[in-house]
Design a protein around this motif. Structure first.
Motif, PDB file in Angstrom:
ATOM      1  N   MET A  44       0.807  -1.217   0.000  1.00 40.45           N
ATOM      2  CA  MET A  44       0.000   0.000   0.000  1.00 40.45           C
ATOM      3  C   MET A  44       0.845   1.275   0.000  1.00 40.45           C
ATOM      4  N   THR A  45       2.149   1.145   0.113  1.00 38.09           N
ATOM      5  CA  THR A  45       3.028   2.305   0.137  1.00 38.09           C
ATOM      6  C   THR A  45       3.240   2.833  -1.279  1.00 38.09           C
ATOM      7  N   ASP A  46       3.266   4.146  -1.407  1.00 38.42           N
ATOM      8  CA  ASP A  46       3.494   4.765  -2.713  1.00 38.42           C
ATOM      9  C   ASP A  46       4.848   4.365  -3.267  1.00 38.42           C
ATOM     10  N   ASP A  47       4.908   4.218  -4.595  1.00 36.91           N
ATOM     11  CA  ASP A  47       6.153   3.839  -5.262  1.00 36.91           C
ATOM     12  C   ASP A  47       7.273   4.840  -5.006  1.00 36.91           C
ATOM     13  N   GLU A  48       6.926   6.096  -4.718  1.00 33.11           N
ATOM     14  CA  GLU A  48       7.942   7.108  -4.438  1.00 33.11           C
ATOM     15  C   GLU A  48       8.595   6.863  -3.074  1.00 33.11           C
ATOM     16  N   ASP A  49       7.850   6.221  -2.166  1.00 25.91           N
ATOM     17  CA  ASP A  49       8.356   5.973  -0.825  1.00 25.91           C
ATOM     18  C   ASP A  49       9.114   4.646  -0.720  1.00 25.91           C
ATOM     19  N   VAL A  50       8.666   3.650  -1.446  1.00 24.58           N
ATOM     20  CA  VAL A  50       9.306   2.336  -1.448  1.00 24.58           C
ATOM     21  C   VAL A  50       9.445   1.899  -2.902  1.00 24.58           C
ATOM     22  N   ASP A  51      10.672   1.721  -3.334  1.00 22.68           N
ATOM     23  CA  ASP A  51      10.957   1.343  -4.712  1.00 22.68           C
ATOM     24  C   ASP A  51      10.473  -0.086  -4.980  1.00 22.68           C
ATOM     25  N   PRO A  52       9.525  -0.254  -5.912  1.00 21.61           N
ATOM     26  CA  PRO A  52       9.027  -1.599  -6.218  1.00 21.61           C
ATOM     27  C   PRO A  52      10.131  -2.561  -6.664  1.00 21.61           C
ATOM     28  N   ASP A  53      11.159  -2.031  -7.333  1.00 22.56           N
ATOM     29  CA  ASP A  53      12.258  -2.899  -7.770  1.00 22.56           C
ATOM     30  C   ASP A  53      13.028  -3.480  -6.593  1.00 22.56           C
ATOM     31  N   VAL A  54      12.913  -2.834  -5.443  1.00 25.50           N
ATOM     32  CA  VAL A  54      13.574  -3.324  -4.238  1.00 25.50           C
ATOM     33  C   VAL A  54      12.657  -4.275  -3.466  1.00 25.50           C
ATOM     34  N   CYS A  55      11.399  -3.882  -3.265  1.00 21.28           N
ATOM     35  CA  CYS A  55      10.537  -4.667  -2.376  1.00 21.28           C
ATOM     36  C   CYS A  55       9.880  -5.871  -3.054  1.00 21.28           C
ATOM     37  N   VAL A  56       9.683  -5.841  -4.362  1.00 27.02           N
ATOM     38  CA  VAL A  56       9.059  -6.993  -5.027  1.00 27.02           C
ATOM     39  C   VAL A  56       9.885  -8.259  -4.840  1.00 27.02           C
ATOM     40  N   PRO A  57      11.207  -8.215  -5.006  1.00 24.08           N
ATOM     41  CA  PRO A  57      11.980  -9.438  -4.736  1.00 24.08           C
ATOM     42  C   PRO A  57      11.855  -9.923  -3.290  1.00 24.08           C
ATOM     43  N   TRP A  58      11.713  -9.010  -2.339  1.00 22.84           N
ATOM     44  CA  TRP A  58      11.519  -9.416  -0.947  1.00 22.84           C
ATOM     45  C   TRP A  58      10.243 -10.236  -0.822  1.00 22.84           C
ATOM     46  N   LEU A  59       9.154  -9.696  -1.397  1.00 24.08           N
ATOM     47  CA  LEU A  59       7.866 -10.381  -1.294  1.00 24.08           C
ATOM     48  C   LEU A  59       7.881 -11.702  -2.057  1.00 24.08           C
ATOM     49  N   GLU A  60       8.581 -11.744  -3.177  1.00 20.02           N
ATOM     50  CA  GLU A  60       8.709 -12.997  -3.922  1.00 20.02           C
ATOM     51  C   GLU A  60       9.463 -14.030  -3.095  1.00 20.02           C
ATOM     52  N   ASP A  61      10.489 -13.590  -2.371  1.00 24.61           N
ATOM     53  CA  ASP A  61      11.244 -14.502  -1.515  1.00 24.61           C
ATOM     54  C   ASP A  61      10.367 -15.042  -0.390  1.00 24.61           C
ATOM     55  N   VAL A  62       9.562 -14.171   0.204  1.00 30.22           N
ATOM     56  CA  VAL A  62       8.640 -14.603   1.254  1.00 30.22           C
ATOM     57  C   VAL A  62       7.677 -15.645   0.694  1.00 30.22           C
ATOM     58  N   ALA A  63       7.093 -15.367  -0.469  1.00 30.04           N
ATOM     59  CA  ALA A  63       6.154 -16.300  -1.088  1.00 30.04           C
ATOM     60  C   ALA A  63       6.828 -17.633  -1.382  1.00 30.04           C
ATOM     61  N   ASP A  64       8.067 -17.588  -1.849  1.00 28.79           N
ATOM     62  CA  ASP A  64       8.802 -18.821  -2.131  1.00 28.79           C
ATOM     63  C   ASP A  64       9.004 -19.642  -0.857  1.00 28.79           C
ATOM     64  N   LYS A  65       9.377 -18.982   0.212  1.00 25.73           N
ATOM     65  CA  LYS A  65       9.576 -19.696   1.488  1.00 25.73           C
ATOM     66  C   LYS A  65       8.263 -20.286   1.998  1.00 25.73           C
ATOM     67  N   LEU A  66       7.176 -19.522   1.883  1.00 30.51           N
ATOM     68  CA  LEU A  66       5.878 -20.015   2.348  1.00 30.51           C
ATOM     69  C   LEU A  66       5.405 -21.190   1.503  1.00 30.51           C
ATOM     70  N   ASN A  67       5.773 -21.210   0.235  1.00 27.95           N
ATOM     71  CA  ASN A  67       5.391 -22.308  -0.649  1.00 27.95           C
ATOM     72  C   ASN A  67       6.036 -23.620  -0.204  1.00 27.95           C
ATOM     73  N   GLN A  68       7.081 -23.550   0.598  1.00 28.24           N
ATOM     74  CA  GLN A  68       7.751 -24.748   1.091  1.00 28.24           C
ATOM     75  C   GLN A  68       7.025 -25.371   2.287  1.00 28.24           C
ATOM     76  N   LEU A  69       6.034 -24.652   2.821  1.00 32.35           N
ATOM     77  CA  LEU A  69       5.239 -25.198   3.918  1.00 32.35           C
ATOM     78  C   LEU A  69       4.372 -26.344   3.409  1.00 32.35           C
ATOM     79  N   SER A  70       3.960 -27.198   4.312  1.00 26.78           N
ATOM     80  CA  SER A  70       3.023 -28.258   3.941  1.00 26.78           C
ATOM     81  C   SER A  70       1.683 -27.627   3.558  1.00 26.78           C
ATOM     82  N   THR A  71       0.861 -28.382   2.890  1.00 33.25           N
ATOM     83  CA  THR A  71      -0.464 -27.892   2.499  1.00 33.25           C
ATOM     84  C   THR A  71      -1.252 -27.470   3.725  1.00 33.25           C
ATOM     85  N   ASP A  72      -1.209 -28.276   4.777  1.00 34.94           N
ATOM     86  CA  ASP A  72      -1.936 -27.939   6.003  1.00 34.94           C
ATOM     87  C   ASP A  72      -1.417 -26.649   6.633  1.00 34.94           C
TER      88      ASP A  72
END
Length: 85
Positions: A17-45
């Protein structure tokens, strides 16, 4: 676990929800992708429980915009597939 899920979900929504001027999407998108990748390693449950806790957090959120963003978070983090509903 609920406190950690709450913190991660709210951090994710805050970044989204932060404006692109305040947080560079090129910086934070890889962070969120990394989080999603780690969460994908969890079991289905565990992914289901993680998503459930995020929905509980959303249910307590008084701000309608943040609540809507929180409800989208399980899909955005790859915890659930919107086609599975």
């Amino acid at each position: 676990m609920a406190a950690a899920v709450d913190a991660l979900a709210n951090l994710t929504v805050s970044i989204d929800m932060t404006d692109d001027e305040d947080v560079d999407p090129d910086v934070c998108v890889p962070w969120l992708e990394d989080v999603a990748d780690k969460l994908n390693q969890l079991s289905t449950d565990d992914r289901y429980r993680f998503a459930q806790v995020i929905r509980e957090v959303a249910g307590r959120e008084p701000d309608a915009r943040r609540q809507a963003a929180l409800l989208e978070t399980p899909y955005r983090l790859g915890l659930e597939d919107p086609d599975d509903e």
